[in-house]
Design an enzyme around this catalytic site. Structure first.
Site, PDB file in Angstrom:
ATOM      1  N   ASP A 266      14.438  -8.997   5.140  1.00 61.20           N
ATOM      2  CA  ASP A 266      13.336  -8.544   4.293  1.00 61.20           C
ATOM      3  C   ASP A 266      12.664  -9.726   3.602  1.00 61.20           C
ATOM      4  O   ASP A 266      13.122 -10.210   2.576  1.00 61.20           O
ATOM      5  CB  ASP A 266      13.883  -7.549   3.245  1.00 61.20           C
ATOM      6  N   LYS A 273       8.335 -12.136  -0.970  1.00 66.12           N
ATOM      7  CA  LYS A 273       9.338 -12.408  -2.005  1.00 66.12           C
ATOM      8  C   LYS A 273       9.325 -13.892  -2.369  1.00 66.12           C
ATOM      9  O   LYS A 273       8.938 -14.720  -1.551  1.00 66.12           O
ATOM     10  CB  LYS A 273      10.735 -12.057  -1.462  1.00 66.12           C
ATOM     11  N   ASP A 343       6.751  -4.824   0.135  1.00 66.08           N
ATOM     12  CA  ASP A 343       8.167  -5.100  -0.090  1.00 66.08           C
ATOM     13  C   ASP A 343       8.953  -3.818  -0.362  1.00 66.08           C
ATOM     14  O   ASP A 343      10.179  -3.828  -0.370  1.00 66.08           O
ATOM     15  CB  ASP A 343       8.323  -6.098  -1.254  1.00 66.08           C
ATOM     16  N   ARG A 347      12.138   2.333   1.990  1.00 63.90           N
ATOM     17  CA  ARG A 347      11.866   3.764   1.852  1.00 63.90           C
ATOM     18  C   ARG A 347      10.977   4.279   2.982  1.00 63.90           C
ATOM     19  O   ARG A 347      10.982   5.467   3.294  1.00 63.90           O
ATOM     20  CB  ARG A 347      11.259   4.039   0.468  1.00 63.90           C
TER      21      ARG A 347
HETATM   22  N1  BES Z   1      15.572  -4.960  -0.115  1.00 64.08           N
HETATM   23  C1  BES Z   1      14.902  -4.844  -1.355  1.00 64.08           C
HETATM   24  C2  BES Z   1      15.825  -4.402  -2.490  1.00 64.08           C
HETATM   25  C3  BES Z   1      16.909  -5.362  -2.903  1.00 64.08           C
HETATM   26  C4  BES Z   1      16.698  -6.205  -3.975  1.00 64.08           C
HETATM   27  C5  BES Z   1      18.122  -5.379  -2.279  1.00 64.08           C
HETATM   28  C6  BES Z   1      17.688  -7.053  -4.387  1.00 64.08           C
HETATM   29  C7  BES Z   1      19.111  -6.233  -2.682  1.00 64.08           C
HETATM   30  C8  BES Z   1      18.900  -7.069  -3.749  1.00 64.08           C
HETATM   31  C9  BES Z   1      13.783  -3.817  -1.248  1.00 64.08           C
HETATM   32  O1  BES Z   1      13.183  -3.708  -0.008  1.00 64.08           O
HETATM   33  C10 BES Z   1      12.722  -4.250  -2.225  1.00 64.08           C
HETATM   34  O2  BES Z   1      12.206  -5.307  -2.067  1.00 64.08           O
HETATM   35  N2  BES Z   1      12.447  -3.422  -3.224  1.00 64.08           N
HETATM   36  C11 BES Z   1      11.489  -3.711  -4.217  1.00 64.08           C
HETATM   37  C12 BES Z   1      10.682  -2.466  -4.465  1.00 64.08           C
HETATM   38  C13 BES Z   1       9.456  -2.672  -5.321  1.00 64.08           C
HETATM   39  C14 BES Z   1       8.446  -3.535  -4.601  1.00 64.08           C
HETATM   40  C15 BES Z   1       8.862  -1.327  -5.665  1.00 64.08           C
HETATM   41  C16 BES Z   1      12.220  -4.149  -5.482  1.00 64.08           C
HETATM   42  O3  BES Z   1      13.285  -3.590  -5.782  1.00 64.08           O
HETATM   43  O4  BES Z   1      11.746  -5.061  -6.141  1.00 64.08           O
HETATM   44 ZN    ZN Z   2      14.375  -4.194   1.641  1.00 68.10          ZN
HETATM   45 ZN    ZN Z   3      11.601  -5.128   0.301  1.00 71.84          ZN
END
Ligand code: BES
Ligand code: ZN
Ligand code: ZN
Length: 495
Positions: A266, A273, A343, A347
């Protein structure tokens, strides 16, 4: 990591000299009389260690002792079991892990272990002991040239009065699934690709007599899997939508559905990120790894129920065709999704997974696992998984399985009103909630939109529990295998 042999022996059958002998001691009980009689010199040494306060037999405390007058082993590892008043089988899981860590430190191949003295070792105790030994000695060295001859643990013998062979074997089977989930997580994303996960699913299907179906990029369009199709657009690495069907139940048997996020890397996509820690995003497939770990155990122990498993798997990258903020995708159930942050991709692939599984199969319960939100780490840290449900009875069951296995879940609310947070002006839903407001629950509310009405469902966010920055007891640094022991409790109960 490969597993070692674990067998049970009665005290009377046991005479051979071991490289090491692990002995468990409660902090509030003293040395058992039988042990004192059998090992007077050793008992004297343990007493000295206890008297001068260096060793208190607390959980996770160990000492190594050498005594020329004892013939059963070259060295003795005394492991603290903690307070007998607060006894749970997880204390044995932890103590076994501490013992196993010493075994690795000392580079020992074969050892014996005595935990409860002459007290009976129950079935759950024996299972926990086996799990602790394997999980505590877990190492991932696939990419490191070995510097010495030590090949790891070869075999261990558990001394017991009661017959615990089956419980030990069961604990080993569960541990093998945990090890598979951890290994899949530890492999880098250039090895553990969606194709690698699909191949793993195929080999599980072969061993377990399961049906396996793999959908490719070309199939997404005609099937209407618009979530995974959109996310996968930015990556040249072939995505896979993996389905396993296990039919072990007869008439009247229950059917369980499992979905796991198999996002093999990711980057965040166009909503990229920060570079610090981006390497950790190879762990973004731990939900899928847990599901494959569970199915590998099912293939071996063949429980009497039916299980359908779906792992949507792709990278989230920034290629020329990558999906963009503002794009609208249509998921498998026909709902349209406005993308506000690329990101929040997990979902989207889960939306297809949940809709596909709940519309094509009659499920008595559906559980999904995903490293879904950073917000769950803020809320719960790395100890509990975050759980949300559309069916409180099913949620309560999962909480109980979590307590039993110590693969714990903590429930967060998911009242209907949270649906407002994901309302879009232009599509049915949007893929983010309000900034800095209940991000974990907004993700749960989003997923709920894709589960067919009437299907009891739990969403388990393992972004915190799934991997650790610092290991503790039987959980190592890196992937933990969260979700595997939890669902194995459910399977034991439902089968
Ligand atoms: N894979 C990430 C979530 C994640 C964060 C897993 C830290 C493990 C450690 C997910 O895809 C993500 O990036 N989520 C975002 C969502 C937001 C953009 C609404 C997040 O949690 O910042
Ligand atoms: Zn993710
Ligand atoms: Zn993500």
């Amino acid at each position: 990591m490969s597993l070692f042999d674990l067998s049970a022996k009665n005290y009377s059958e046991f005479a051979d000299t071991q490289e090491a002998y692990i002995f468990g001691l409660f902090s509030d009980k003293g040395i058992p009389e039988d042990f004192k009689k059998a090992h007077p010199n050793l008992s004297e040494q343990i007493t000295l260690a206890l008297d001068n306060g260096e060793f208190k037999a607390k959980t996770n405390q160990t000492i190594v002792l050498y005594t020329p007058k004892c013939t059963t082993a070259k060295r003795y590892i005394v492991v603290g079991l903690g307070e007998s008043k607060k006894y749970t089988s997880d204390m044995l899981r932890q103590a076994a892990a501490s013992g196993a860590k010493q075994i690795l430190n000392l580079k020992i191949g074969r050892f014996a272990i005595e935990f409860m003295g002459e007290d009976e070792l129950g079935v759950e105790d024996a299972q926990a002991l086996a799990e602790g030994l394997v999980m505590g000695s877990y190492q991932f060295l696939n990419y490191k040239k070995s510097e010495d001859e030590y090949a790891g643990i070869e075999s261990a013998i558990v001394l017991s009065k009661s017959d615990i062979s089956r419980a030990l074997a069961y604990g080993m089977s569960i541990s093998a699934g945990v090890v598979l989930a951890r290994d899949l997580g530890n492999h880098p994303s250039n090895v553990a690709t969606p194709t690698f996960l699909a191949d793993t699913a195929e080999s599980i299907a072969k061993t377990g007599g399961m049906k396996v179906t793999i959908y490719n990029r070309e199939d997404f369009e005609k099937l209407g899997l618009g979530g995974i199709q959109g996310v996968a657009q930015g990556s040249d690495v072939p995505p896979k939508f993996i389905i396993l069907e296990y039919s072990g139940g007869g008439k009247g048997a229950k059917t369980l559905g499992l979905v796991g996020k198999g996002l093999t890397f990711d980057s965040g996509g166009i909503s990229i990120k920060p570079s610090a820690g981006m390497d950790e995003m190879k762990f973004d497939m731990l939900g899928g790894a847990a599901v494959l770990g569970i199915m590998s155990i099912v293939a071996k122990i063949k429980p009497k129920l039916n299980i359908i498993a779906v792992v949507p798997s792709t990278e989230n990258m920034n290629g020329g065709e990558a999906y963009k903020p503002g794009d609208i995708l249509t998921a498998y159930n026909g709902k349209t999704i406005e993308i506000l942050n690329t990101d929040a991709e997990g979902r989207l692939i889960l939306a297809d997974g949940l809709a596909y599984i709940s519309q094509n199969f009659e499920l008595d319960g559906l559980v999904n696992f995903a490293t879904l939100t950073g917000a769950v780490v803020v809320a719960l840290g790395h100890r509990y998984s975050g759980m949300m449900t559309n069916d409180q009875d099913f949620g309560n069951q999962l909480i109980a399985y979590g307590e039993k296995s110590q693969d714990r879940v903590w429930q967060m609310p998911l009242d209907d009103e949270y649906a407002e947070d994901i309302k879009s002006k232009i599509a049915d839903v949007k893929n983010t909630g309000n900034a800095r407001e209940a991000g974990t629950i907004a993700a749960g509310a989003f997923l709920r939109e894709f589960v067919k009405e009437g299907t009891p469902w739990c969403h388990v966010d393992i972004a915190g529990s799934g991997w650790l920055k610092k290991g503790r007891s039987y959980l190592p640094e890196g992937p933990t295998g969260a979700g595997v022991r939890l669902i194995m409790e459910l399977i034991k109960d439902w089968a």
